[in-house]
Design a protein around this motif. Structure first.
Motif, PDB file in Angstrom:
ATOM      1  N   LYS A 192      32.791  36.317  46.362  1.00 23.98           N
ATOM      2  CA  LYS A 192      33.685  36.417  47.607  1.00 23.98           C
ATOM      3  C   LYS A 192      34.310  38.534  47.713  1.00 23.98           C
ATOM      4  O   LYS A 192      33.703  39.279  46.870  1.00 23.98           O
ATOM      5  CB  LYS A 192      34.981  36.614  46.694  1.00 23.98           C
ATOM      6  CG  LYS A 192      36.939  36.391  47.210  1.00 23.98           C
ATOM      7  CD  LYS A 192      38.154  36.095  46.257  1.00 23.98           C
ATOM      8  CE  LYS A 192      39.387  35.775  47.315  1.00 23.98           C
ATOM      9  NZ  LYS A 192      40.098  35.136  45.916  1.00 23.98           N
ATOM     10  N   TYR A 194      34.527  41.814  47.690  1.00 21.13           N
ATOM     11  CA  TYR A 194      35.654  42.430  45.935  1.00 21.13           C
ATOM     12  C   TYR A 194      36.989  43.581  46.743  1.00 21.13           C
ATOM     13  O   TYR A 194      35.438  44.826  47.930  1.00 21.13           O
ATOM     14  CB  TYR A 194      34.525  42.966  45.089  1.00 21.13           C
ATOM     15  CG  TYR A 194      35.345  43.717  44.470  1.00 21.13           C
ATOM     16  CD1 TYR A 194      36.131  43.090  43.318  1.00 21.13           C
ATOM     17  CD2 TYR A 194      35.365  45.139  44.202  1.00 21.13           C
ATOM     18  CE1 TYR A 194      36.777  44.104  42.112  1.00 21.13           C
ATOM     19  CE2 TYR A 194      36.162  45.835  43.810  1.00 21.13           C
ATOM     20  CZ  TYR A 194      36.721  45.515  42.740  1.00 21.13           C
ATOM     21  OH  TYR A 194      37.707  46.230  41.507  1.00 21.13           O
ATOM     22  N   GLN A 205      38.122  37.079  52.420  1.00 22.31           N
ATOM     23  CA  GLN A 205      39.037  36.547  51.583  1.00 22.31           C
ATOM     24  C   GLN A 205      39.136  34.989  51.270  1.00 22.31           C
ATOM     25  O   GLN A 205      39.441  34.068  50.565  1.00 22.31           O
ATOM     26  CB  GLN A 205      39.765  37.638  50.412  1.00 22.31           C
ATOM     27  CG  GLN A 205      38.943  38.275  50.136  1.00 22.31           C
ATOM     28  CD  GLN A 205      39.388  39.631  49.553  1.00 22.31           C
ATOM     29  OE1 GLN A 205      40.796  39.634  48.755  1.00 22.31           O
ATOM     30  NE2 GLN A 205      39.390  40.286  48.032  1.00 22.31           N
ATOM     31  N   ASP A 209      38.296  31.150  50.138  1.00 21.48           N
ATOM     32  CA  ASP A 209      39.348  30.885  49.264  1.00 21.48           C
ATOM     33  C   ASP A 209      39.732  29.213  50.427  1.00 21.48           C
ATOM     34  O   ASP A 209      39.505  28.307  49.847  1.00 21.48           O
ATOM     35  CB  ASP A 209      40.843  31.362  49.310  1.00 21.48           C
ATOM     36  CG  ASP A 209      41.578  32.364  48.707  1.00 21.48           C
ATOM     37  OD1 ASP A 209      39.920  32.849  47.434  1.00 21.48           O
ATOM     38  OD2 ASP A 209      42.574  34.287  48.903  1.00 21.48           O
ATOM     39  N   SER A 228      34.824  30.974  37.371  1.00 21.96           N
ATOM     40  CA  SER A 228      33.873  30.981  38.340  1.00 21.96           C
ATOM     41  C   SER A 228      33.484  29.820  38.315  1.00 21.96           C
ATOM     42  O   SER A 228      33.354  28.886  37.413  1.00 21.96           O
ATOM     43  CB  SER A 228      32.264  31.576  38.397  1.00 21.96           C
ATOM     44  OG  SER A 228      31.481  31.408  39.411  1.00 21.96           O
ATOM     45  N   GLU A 242      34.463  35.043  42.023  1.00 20.59           N
ATOM     46  CA  GLU A 242      35.398  35.450  42.218  1.00 20.59           C
ATOM     47  C   GLU A 242      35.489  36.900  41.374  1.00 20.59           C
ATOM     48  O   GLU A 242      34.322  37.645  40.782  1.00 20.59           O
ATOM     49  CB  GLU A 242      37.375  34.980  42.125  1.00 20.59           C
ATOM     50  CG  GLU A 242      36.582  33.380  43.320  1.00 20.59           C
ATOM     51  CD  GLU A 242      38.520  33.018  43.488  1.00 20.59           C
ATOM     52  OE1 GLU A 242      39.010  34.140  43.154  1.00 20.59           O
ATOM     53  OE2 GLU A 242      38.495  32.075  42.748  1.00 20.59           O
TER      54      GLU A 242
END
Length: 282
Positions: A192, A194, A205, A209, A228, A242
């Motif tokens: 993902k 950051y 992001q 998801d 994770s 993540e």
């Protein structure tokens, strides 16, 4: 409790990935531009390196990962010598995180590594690759896969891709390529983007998801690393990475080759804290 050491290389990068952690590390970028050429400096001359190694020994840490927040370990002039010193002479188990761009020049030292070898892939398409990295220096993914095919048996190898709005199709292709070639990869890691400071409605992001939710409904969960989640995707293990470094159980002792050291696993804040100690003292 710490679980490993991490050596972060400091230097100019051939890429300018829009999601790169270094974009959130203003001080590191300034230090890279104004400081000496650490990537051409022998590791015996790195400031505080001997003390850092002694600290790892004293704490009983056996693993060291060669990594970076603004360049690639394979660009280091004495890379092969460093691997030999840390692994053969000192007995550490060495791993690496790399784009693989210079893998062809470093097959021998990388193939000897005893810990996790992680390759990061942005795209299989040159145009998409350039959108993400801002560069025409396309990574030869076939060379990476050939390396895994030859040296992957019994090894700890992962292949990562940072999920963005540009490379969703590449993420699926990555799974297919690994399955079709029967490559010995421990797992594929979807990462993902950051954000140190969260951005509401961040498109990249949200795409991550959405993919994770889709996989959760389609595939069997086979475990996880802290937060994770990992899924079995028709024979290929896929991990959704993540922001697990916010979890106290994930710890590392981090050293940048310009002498900065921190035990804060949140590297953006950790670099600033470590630099302040280095130049201003406690």
């Amino acid at each position: 409790m710490e679980t490993y050491g991490e050596i972060n290389f400091v230097g100019k990068c051939r890429y300018n990935c829009f999601y790169c952690l270094s974009n959130q590390m203003d001080q590191l970028r300034k230090d890279t531009v104004s400081g000496p050429d650490h990537m051409s400096t022998h590791f015996s001359e790195w400031k505080g390196f001997g003390e850092y190694i002694n600290k790892l020994k004293e704490r009983g840490l056996k693993k060291i990962f060669l990594s970076s927040t603004n360049t690639d370990p394979l660009d280091y002039k004495y890379f092969g010598d460093l691997v030999s010193y840390l692994q053969d002479d000192l007995g550490f188990s060495i791993g690496i995180r790399t784009s693989g761009y210079l893998l062809g020049n470093n097959v021998e030292p990388v193939s000897r590594m005893r810990d996790e070898i992680s390759f990061s892939i942005n795209s299989f398409d040159r145009n998409t690759f350039k959108k993400i990295t801002g560069s025409d220096q396309f990574v030869d993914t076939d060379a990476i896969f050939n390396f895994i095919e030859k040296y992957g048996e019994g090894r700890n190898i992962r292949v990562s891709i940072v999920i963005t709005k540009y490379n969703v199709e590449d993420a699926n292709k990555l799974i297919d390529k690994i399955r079709d070639r029967k490559l010995k990869v421990r797992y594929v890691q979807f990462r993902k983007v950051y954000r140190r400071v969260p951005i509401d409605g961040d498109e990249n992001q949200m795409i991550f998801d959405r993919i994770k939710k889709d996989f959760s409904s389609k595939y069997h969960k086979v475990g996880g690393y802290f937060e994770s989640d990992m899924f079995d995707v028709n024979g290929v293990t896929v991990s959704f990475w993540e922001d697990v470094f916010c979890i106290n159980n994930v710890k590392s002792v981090n050293y940048w080759i310009n002498g900065v050291e921190t035990e804060n696993s949140l590297l953006v804040d950790g670099y600033v804290e470590g630099r302040k100690i280095l130049y201003e003292g406690n």
